[in-house]
Design a protein around this motif. Structure first.
Motif, PDB file in Angstrom:
ATOM      1  N   MET A   1      35.338  42.605  42.612  1.00 26.05           N
ATOM      2  CA  MET A   1      35.880  41.345  41.710  1.00 26.05           C
ATOM      3  C   MET A   1      36.676  42.279  40.682  1.00 26.05           C
ATOM      4  O   MET A   1      36.213  43.425  40.293  1.00 26.05           O
ATOM      5  CB  MET A   1      34.663  40.777  40.932  1.00 26.05           C
ATOM      6  CG  MET A   1      34.104  39.759  41.956  1.00 26.05           C
ATOM      7  SD  MET A   1      35.044  38.652  42.320  1.00 26.05           S
ATOM      8  CE  MET A   1      34.299  37.723  43.502  1.00 26.05           C
ATOM      9  N   HIS A   2      37.758  41.455  40.002  1.00 25.74           N
ATOM     10  CA  HIS A   2      38.582  42.230  39.181  1.00 25.74           C
ATOM     11  C   HIS A   2      38.766  41.039  37.980  1.00 25.74           C
ATOM     12  O   HIS A   2      38.952  39.921  38.223  1.00 25.74           O
ATOM     13  CB  HIS A   2      40.223  42.305  39.612  1.00 25.74           C
ATOM     14  CG  HIS A   2      40.064  43.681  40.600  1.00 25.74           C
ATOM     15  ND1 HIS A   2      40.365  44.664  40.271  1.00 25.74           N
ATOM     16  CD2 HIS A   2      39.682  43.507  41.948  1.00 25.74           C
ATOM     17  CE1 HIS A   2      40.356  45.450  41.210  1.00 25.74           C
ATOM     18  NE2 HIS A   2      39.994  44.801  42.454  1.00 25.74           N
ATOM     19  N   VAL A   3      38.693  41.556  36.790  1.00 28.83           N
ATOM     20  CA  VAL A   3      38.958  40.437  35.710  1.00 28.83           C
ATOM     21  C   VAL A   3      40.129  41.070  35.026  1.00 28.83           C
ATOM     22  O   VAL A   3      40.448  42.224  34.620  1.00 28.83           O
ATOM     23  CB  VAL A   3      37.731  40.820  34.525  1.00 28.83           C
ATOM     24  CG1 VAL A   3      38.532  39.921  33.031  1.00 28.83           C
ATOM     25  CG2 VAL A   3      36.393  40.360  34.742  1.00 28.83           C
ATOM     26  N   VAL A   4      41.169  39.973  35.278  1.00 32.09           N
ATOM     27  CA  VAL A   4      42.760  40.446  34.582  1.00 32.09           C
ATOM     28  C   VAL A   4      43.103  39.343  34.110  1.00 32.09           C
ATOM     29  O   VAL A   4      42.857  38.209  33.845  1.00 32.09           O
ATOM     30  CB  VAL A   4      43.480  40.560  36.252  1.00 32.09           C
ATOM     31  CG1 VAL A   4      42.914  41.642  37.004  1.00 32.09           C
ATOM     32  CG2 VAL A   4      43.315  39.560  36.926  1.00 32.09           C
ATOM     33  N   CYS A  34      31.051  36.414  33.985  1.00 34.54           N
ATOM     34  CA  CYS A  34      30.879  35.986  35.271  1.00 34.54           C
ATOM     35  C   CYS A  34      31.112  36.804  36.128  1.00 34.54           C
ATOM     36  O   CYS A  34      30.549  36.705  37.290  1.00 34.54           O
ATOM     37  CB  CYS A  34      31.833  34.766  35.282  1.00 34.54           C
ATOM     38  SG  CYS A  34      31.934  33.820  36.804  1.00 34.54           S
ATOM     39  N   GLY A  35      32.140  37.529  35.699  1.00 34.39           N
ATOM     40  CA  GLY A  35      32.072  38.738  37.069  1.00 34.39           C
ATOM     41  C   GLY A  35      31.091  39.724  37.331  1.00 34.39           C
ATOM     42  O   GLY A  35      30.878  40.007  38.506  1.00 34.39           O
ATOM     43  N   ARG A  36      30.304  40.129  36.106  1.00 32.29           N
ATOM     44  CA  ARG A  36      29.286  40.902  36.435  1.00 32.29           C
ATOM     45  C   ARG A  36      28.242  40.025  37.186  1.00 32.29           C
ATOM     46  O   ARG A  36      27.730  40.486  38.069  1.00 32.29           O
ATOM     47  CB  ARG A  36      28.746  41.074  35.110  1.00 32.29           C
ATOM     48  CG  ARG A  36      29.522  42.218  34.327  1.00 32.29           C
ATOM     49  CD  ARG A  36      28.414  43.150  33.419  1.00 32.29           C
ATOM     50  NE  ARG A  36      29.032  44.135  32.785  1.00 32.29           N
ATOM     51  CZ  ARG A  36      29.769  44.349  31.737  1.00 32.29           C
ATOM     52  NH1 ARG A  36      29.833  43.152  31.071  1.00 32.29           N
ATOM     53  NH2 ARG A  36      30.355  45.540  31.514  1.00 32.29           N
ATOM     54  N   ASN A  41      25.116  39.855  42.398  1.00 34.67           N
ATOM     55  CA  ASN A  41      24.826  38.959  43.382  1.00 34.67           C
ATOM     56  C   ASN A  41      25.501  39.256  44.749  1.00 34.67           C
ATOM     57  O   ASN A  41      24.811  39.345  45.996  1.00 34.67           O
ATOM     58  CB  ASN A  41      25.204  37.510  43.251  1.00 34.67           C
ATOM     59  CG  ASN A  41      24.321  36.906  42.186  1.00 34.67           C
ATOM     60  OD1 ASN A  41      23.291  37.321  41.853  1.00 34.67           O
ATOM     61  ND2 ASN A  41      24.800  36.013  41.599  1.00 34.67           N
ATOM     62  N   GLN A  42      26.507  39.895  44.884  1.00 35.24           N
ATOM     63  CA  GLN A  42      27.255  40.443  46.040  1.00 35.24           C
ATOM     64  C   GLN A  42      27.238  41.992  46.319  1.00 35.24           C
ATOM     65  O   GLN A  42      27.538  42.299  47.370  1.00 35.24           O
ATOM     66  CB  GLN A  42      28.874  39.940  45.819  1.00 35.24           C
ATOM     67  CG  GLN A  42      29.010  38.572  46.033  1.00 35.24           C
ATOM     68  CD  GLN A  42      30.585  38.260  45.928  1.00 35.24           C
ATOM     69  OE1 GLN A  42      31.449  39.077  45.819  1.00 35.24           O
ATOM     70  NE2 GLN A  42      30.760  37.036  46.119  1.00 35.24           N
ATOM     71  N   LYS A  58      34.612  50.034  34.992  1.00 29.50           N
ATOM     72  CA  LYS A  58      34.492  49.746  36.217  1.00 29.50           C
ATOM     73  C   LYS A  58      32.803  49.827  36.146  1.00 29.50           C
ATOM     74  O   LYS A  58      32.006  50.693  35.731  1.00 29.50           O
ATOM     75  CB  LYS A  58      34.785  50.880  37.157  1.00 29.50           C
ATOM     76  CG  LYS A  58      34.563  50.973  38.652  1.00 29.50           C
ATOM     77  CD  LYS A  58      35.298  52.076  39.435  1.00 29.50           C
ATOM     78  CE  LYS A  58      34.351  52.044  40.709  1.00 29.50           C
ATOM     79  NZ  LYS A  58      34.854  53.202  41.401  1.00 29.50           N
ATOM     80  N   ASP A  59      32.098  48.852  36.930  1.00 25.80           N
ATOM     81  CA  ASP A  59      30.762  48.958  37.177  1.00 25.80           C
ATOM     82  C   ASP A  59      30.264  48.798  38.548  1.00 25.80           C
ATOM     83  O   ASP A  59      31.274  47.787  39.295  1.00 25.80           O
ATOM     84  CB  ASP A  59      30.027  47.594  36.380  1.00 25.80           C
ATOM     85  CG  ASP A  59      30.237  47.866  34.682  1.00 25.80           C
ATOM     86  OD1 ASP A  59      30.057  48.971  34.407  1.00 25.80           O
ATOM     87  OD2 ASP A  59      30.350  47.035  34.270  1.00 25.80           O
ATOM     88  N   SER A  60      29.540  49.412  39.240  1.00 29.60           N
ATOM     89  CA  SER A  60      29.220  49.296  40.811  1.00 29.60           C
ATOM     90  C   SER A  60      27.609  48.761  40.607  1.00 29.60           C
ATOM     91  O   SER A  60      26.884  49.185  40.110  1.00 29.60           O
ATOM     92  CB  SER A  60      29.165  50.622  41.107  1.00 29.60           C
ATOM     93  OG  SER A  60      28.878  50.588  42.534  1.00 29.60           O
ATOM     94  N   TYR A  61      27.653  47.549  41.322  1.00 30.53           N
ATOM     95  CA  TYR A  61      26.379  46.964  41.390  1.00 30.53           C
ATOM     96  C   TYR A  61      25.668  47.021  43.124  1.00 30.53           C
ATOM     97  O   TYR A  61      24.778  46.538  43.504  1.00 30.53           O
ATOM     98  CB  TYR A  61      26.251  45.601  41.231  1.00 30.53           C
ATOM     99  CG  TYR A  61      26.640  45.350  39.539  1.00 30.53           C
ATOM    100  CD1 TYR A  61      25.897  45.685  38.721  1.00 30.53           C
ATOM    101  CD2 TYR A  61      27.935  45.227  39.268  1.00 30.53           C
ATOM    102  CE1 TYR A  61      26.113  45.421  37.468  1.00 30.53           C
ATOM    103  CE2 TYR A  61      28.426  45.134  37.906  1.00 30.53           C
ATOM    104  CZ  TYR A  61      27.199  45.121  37.209  1.00 30.53           C
ATOM    105  OH  TYR A  61      27.794  45.027  35.732  1.00 30.53           O
ATOM    106  N   GLY A  62      26.693  48.150  43.805  1.00 36.48           N
ATOM    107  CA  GLY A  62      26.033  48.244  45.186  1.00 36.48           C
ATOM    108  C   GLY A  62      25.260  49.482  45.328  1.00 36.48           C
ATOM    109  O   GLY A  62      24.592  50.030  44.411  1.00 36.48           O
ATOM    110  N   SER A  63      25.404  49.881  46.524  1.00 42.13           N
ATOM    111  CA  SER A  63      24.591  51.080  47.154  1.00 42.13           C
ATOM    112  C   SER A  63      25.408  52.132  46.539  1.00 42.13           C
ATOM    113  O   SER A  63      26.449  52.382  47.112  1.00 42.13           O
ATOM    114  CB  SER A  63      24.663  51.327  48.466  1.00 42.13           C
ATOM    115  OG  SER A  63      23.607  50.198  48.993  1.00 42.13           O
ATOM    116  N   ASP A  64      24.925  52.873  45.595  1.00 42.21           N
ATOM    117  CA  ASP A  64      25.642  54.097  45.217  1.00 42.21           C
ATOM    118  C   ASP A  64      25.423  55.322  45.770  1.00 42.21           C
ATOM    119  O   ASP A  64      24.256  55.615  46.070  1.00 42.21           O
ATOM    120  CB  ASP A  64      25.114  54.357  43.665  1.00 42.21           C
ATOM    121  CG  ASP A  64      25.931  55.450  42.987  1.00 42.21           C
ATOM    122  OD1 ASP A  64      26.678  56.161  43.531  1.00 42.21           O
ATOM    123  OD2 ASP A  64      25.592  55.727  41.616  1.00 42.21           O
TER     124      ASP A  64
END
Length: 70
Positions: A1-4, A34-36, A41-42, A58-64
């Motif tokens: 996701m991008h907040v632009v 909302c983007g966070r 969730n994804q 930049k934030d990562s919420y997946g498998s690092d």
């Protein structure tokens, strides 16, 4: 996701490479929140752009692949 920034004012949340906004907000803080939530969730990444369009954060919420040790 991008907040632009939206060229007509406010802030958009877009998926990578999309031209059409997923959601639109008047305030950047609302778009970032909302983007966070969506990125968590994804289990994806969130890119927060500044008014000039450059990535500010930049934030990562997946498998690092390089998780912190300890």
């Amino acid at each position: 996701m991008h907040v632009v920034p939206n060229q007509n004012g406010g802030w958009d949340i877009k998926t990578g490479g999309a031209e059409k906004a997923y959601r639109h907000f008047e305030r950047k803080t609302d778009a970032v929140d909302c983007g966070r939530d969506i990125s968590r969730n994804q289990r994806g990444e969130l890119y927060i752009h500044g008014q000039d369009g450059r990535i500010q954060e930049k934030d990562s919420y997946g498998s690092d692949p390089y998780p912190p040790r300890g």
